[in-house]
Design a protein around this motif. Structure first.
Motif, mmCIF file in Angstrom:
data_model
loop_
_atom_site.group_PDB
_atom_site.id
_atom_site.type_symbol
_atom_site.label_atom_id
_atom_site.label_comp_id
_atom_site.label_asym_id
_atom_site.label_seq_id
_atom_site.Cartn_x
_atom_site.Cartn_y
_atom_site.Cartn_z
ATOM 1 N N GLY A 2 0.838 -1.208 0.000
ATOM 2 C CA GLY A 2 0.000 0.000 0.000
ATOM 3 C C GLY A 2 0.867 1.250 0.000
ATOM 4 N N PHE A 3 0.212 2.399 -0.231
ATOM 5 C CA PHE A 3 0.941 3.662 -0.342
ATOM 6 C C PHE A 3 1.814 3.927 0.885
ATOM 7 C CE2 PHE A 3 0.881 8.106 1.040
ATOM 8 C CZ PHE A 3 1.720 8.638 0.084
ATOM 9 N N ILE A 4 1.230 3.777 2.075
ATOM 10 C CA ILE A 4 1.967 4.203 3.267
ATOM 11 C C ILE A 4 3.135 3.251 3.564
ATOM 12 C CG2 ILE A 4 0.676 3.117 5.187
ATOM 13 C CD1 ILE A 4 1.742 6.829 4.931
ATOM 14 N N ASP A 5 2.992 1.974 3.171
ATOM 15 C CA ASP A 5 4.114 1.039 3.377
ATOM 16 C C ASP A 5 5.301 1.429 2.496
ATOM 17 O OD1 ASP A 5 2.836 -0.555 5.291
ATOM 18 O OD2 ASP A 5 1.649 -1.472 3.708
ATOM 19 N N GLU A 6 4.987 1.894 1.287
ATOM 20 C CA GLU A 6 6.077 2.346 0.404
ATOM 21 C C GLU A 6 6.769 3.579 0.970
ATOM 22 O OE1 GLU A 6 5.077 2.736 -3.719
ATOM 23 O OE2 GLU A 6 4.128 0.759 -3.757
ATOM 24 N N ILE A 7 5.967 4.474 1.560
ATOM 25 C CA ILE A 7 6.549 5.698 2.147
ATOM 26 C C ILE A 7 7.432 5.329 3.348
ATOM 27 C CG2 ILE A 7 5.937 7.849 3.363
ATOM 28 C CD1 ILE A 7 5.513 7.944 0.312
ATOM 29 N N LYS A 8 6.971 4.369 4.151
ATOM 30 C CA LYS A 8 7.788 3.936 5.313
ATOM 31 C C LYS A 8 9.115 3.355 4.825
ATOM 32 C CE LYS A 8 4.006 2.793 8.474
ATOM 33 N NZ LYS A 8 3.280 1.702 9.124
ATOM 34 N N GLU A 9 9.037 2.577 3.754
ATOM 35 C CA GLU A 9 10.236 1.970 3.171
ATOM 36 C C GLU A 9 11.236 3.066 2.752
ATOM 37 O OE1 GLU A 9 9.875 -1.492 2.971
ATOM 38 O OE2 GLU A 9 12.038 -1.451 2.614
ATOM 39 N N LYS A 10 10.694 4.105 2.098
ATOM 40 C CA LYS A 10 11.545 5.226 1.660
ATOM 41 C C LYS A 10 12.167 5.926 2.871
ATOM 42 C CE LYS A 10 9.369 6.933 -2.567
ATOM 43 N NZ LYS A 10 8.615 8.013 -3.180
ATOM 44 N N ALA A 31 2.959 6.118 19.223
ATOM 45 C CA ALA A 31 3.498 6.272 17.864
ATOM 46 C C ALA A 31 5.023 6.231 17.889
ATOM 47 C CB ALA A 31 3.022 7.591 17.270
ATOM 48 N N ALA A 32 5.625 6.915 18.879
ATOM 49 C CA ALA A 32 7.099 6.961 18.953
ATOM 50 C C ALA A 32 7.667 5.551 19.068
ATOM 51 C CB ALA A 32 7.532 7.818 20.145
ATOM 52 N N GLU A 33 7.047 4.737 19.913
ATOM 53 C CA GLU A 33 7.519 3.359 20.087
ATOM 54 C C GLU A 33 7.484 2.611 18.753
ATOM 55 O OE1 GLU A 33 6.490 0.388 23.576
ATOM 56 O OE2 GLU A 33 5.151 0.032 21.895
ATOM 57 N N LYS A 34 6.363 2.764 18.014
ATOM 58 C CA LYS A 34 6.232 2.060 16.733
ATOM 59 C C LYS A 34 7.251 2.569 15.710
ATOM 60 C CE LYS A 34 1.343 0.967 17.132
ATOM 61 N NZ LYS A 34 0.080 0.744 16.493
ATOM 62 N N ILE A 35 7.419 3.884 15.654
ATOM 63 C CA ILE A 35 8.342 4.478 14.668
ATOM 64 C C ILE A 35 9.766 3.975 14.914
ATOM 65 C CG2 ILE A 35 9.423 6.673 13.952
ATOM 66 C CD1 ILE A 35 6.571 7.923 14.795
ATOM 67 N N LEU A 36 10.149 3.947 16.197
ATOM 68 C CA LEU A 36 11.507 3.506 16.540
ATOM 69 C C LEU A 36 11.667 2.011 16.243
ATOM 70 C CD1 LEU A 36 11.826 5.513 19.853
ATOM 71 C CD2 LEU A 36 13.158 5.900 17.760
ATOM 72 N N LYS A 37 10.650 1.237 16.587
ATOM 73 C CA LYS A 37 10.707 -0.208 16.362
ATOM 74 C C LYS A 37 10.804 -0.529 14.866
ATOM 75 C CE LYS A 37 8.172 -4.223 17.933
ATOM 76 N NZ LYS A 37 6.863 -4.623 18.436
ATOM 77 N N GLU A 38 10.051 0.245 14.052
ATOM 78 C CA GLU A 38 10.056 -0.003 12.605
ATOM 79 C C GLU A 38 11.218 0.702 11.899
ATOM 80 O OE1 GLU A 38 6.260 0.450 10.544
ATOM 81 O OE2 GLU A 38 5.193 0.100 12.408
ATOM 82 N N GLY A 39 11.992 1.503 12.636
ATOM 83 C CA GLY A 39 13.168 2.178 12.050
ATOM 84 C C GLY A 39 12.822 3.234 11.025
ATOM 85 N N ILE A 40 11.655 3.888 11.204
ATOM 86 C CA ILE A 40 11.184 4.865 10.210
ATOM 87 C C ILE A 40 11.905 6.210 10.349
ATOM 88 C CG2 ILE A 40 9.133 6.223 9.557
ATOM 89 C CD1 ILE A 40 7.483 3.706 10.388
#
Ligand code: ACO
Length: 331
Positions: A2-10, A31-40
């Protein structure tokens, strides 16, 4: 994907530092926990030890940088910068200090201005005006840009219009009044936003209740004049108007109402003639078509700052942080 997964990848490919100043809200920490965990992105949280302890309890924030606005070794640098930028508006060191301590959005923007962060996401518990104003005052527009505007990236399910259901819609969030000059600039900024987020060629429709002269009114003239200015200033962008929404999106209607247009029937970037139309229009699509509405994303600012809806979920914050990080990569 999906669109947002591609943006996270970028975003992950070149990790930027994004400030989340709303430590008074638990969604910020989730949100901070998720962002850090996903390395965004790298995350800076602004808050006192009490605020962090109260609202961040139970979340893993070990990778976040925490800045206490009452006890920060860099604070004087930010006060000096604030005064340098706004002394002509009456900002003294005392006013700067007090403003930064009362409204962490100012603190966050000053961190960006001083090169200590790359972008800010806020608005889960502040109005759009209060979120945007510090950025307009301190970060200002990109060189050559007169007005900041706000777009939504709309992802419409099961839709073959636009770019397989992806659209940029603007201005849905910022400018209360626009003239033709501003409308033309919004069209150019929206085209750039479409290209950078969707990676396809923008086709910009300047919307109206009239198509190619079918109605006569000053409102219509405002749009036709914007199209004329846009063609003159941005000859490389595909822009057409004035177009009604059906003529902009649907081939069969375009053939009848705007034959020969390379935008009509194929538009993927929709520029609305007023803030009412833009704000109501994106919400109609979001609610009736069950579309994902990412934004409002601000375009035209010198550094990326983005707003959230007050009804947002932590996952929405994660998505907007990813978009902000991608904007920061492109600065
Ligand atoms: N682009 C660039 N700079 C701007 C803009 C703009 N669009 N608008 C204002 N500024 C600058 C001004 O020049 C001024 O700069 P200065 O202080 O250095 O002289 C500074 O920003 C503050 O301007 P004001 O006119 O005092 O700010 P105002 O109180 O009008 O706030 C704002 C500007 C917040 C954008 C206002 O126009 C606003 O509230 N817009 C509507 C927001 C809204 O409610 N949107 C709908 C909801 S969003 C949603 O549903 C998703």
């Amino acid at each position: 994907m999906g669109f947002i997964d591609e943006i996270k990848e970028k975003a992950r490919a070149d990790r930027k530092t994004i400030v989340l100043p709303e430590s008074m809200d638990k969604r910020t920490f989730e949100a901070a926990e998720k962002i850090l965990k996903e390395g965004i992105a790298n995350i800076v949280l602004i808050g006192t030890p009490e605020e962090i302890e109260k609202n961040g309890e139970g979340f893993d924030l070990s990778g976040a940088q925490i800045v206490d606005p009452f006890n920060d070794p860099n604070k004087q640098k930010y006060i000096d910068k604030f005064v340098e930028l706004r002394a002509n508006k009456g900002v003294t060191p005392e006013i700067a200090k007090e403003t930064m301590e009362q409204d962490y959005m100012f603190y966050a923007c000053l961190m960006c201005k001083c090169g200590d962060a790359d972008g800010v996401v806020s608005g889960a518990c502040h109005s759009t005006g209060n979120t945007i104003r510090p950025a307009l005052q301190l970060l200002k527009t990109k060189p050559g840009i007169k007005s900041v505007s706000g777009f939504f990236l709309m992802e419409v399910p099961d839709c073959d219009l636009g770019e397989h259901g992806l659209f940029v819609m603007a201005d849905c969030a910022v400018n209360v009044d626009f003239d033709s000059e501003k409308l033309a600039e919004i069209a150019a900024l929206s085209a750039e936003s479409f290209r950078s987020f969707v990676g396809a060629e923008p086709k910009v429709a300047m919307l109206s209740y009239s198509t190619k002269g079918s109605a006569k009114h000053d409102d219509v003239t405002k749009v036709t004049e914007a199209v004329r200015i846009a063609h003159e200033k941005y000859p490389d962008i595909k822009i057409d108007g004035e177009l009604q929404l059906d003529a902009a999106l649907v081939q069969t209607v375009a053939e009848l109402k705007a034959p020969g247009s390379e935008v009509a029937g194929n538009a993927n970037t929709l520029v609305f003639p007023s803030l009412e139309a833009g704000n109501i229009g994106y919400k109609l699509v979001q609610r009736l078509a069950k579309a994902n509405a990412y934004g409002p994303v601000l375009q035209g600012l010198a550094m990326p700052v983005n707003d959230l809806s007050r009804g947002c979920y932590a996952d929405d914050i994660v998505g907007v942080v990813a978009m902000t990080a991608v904007q920061a990569q492109q600065q």
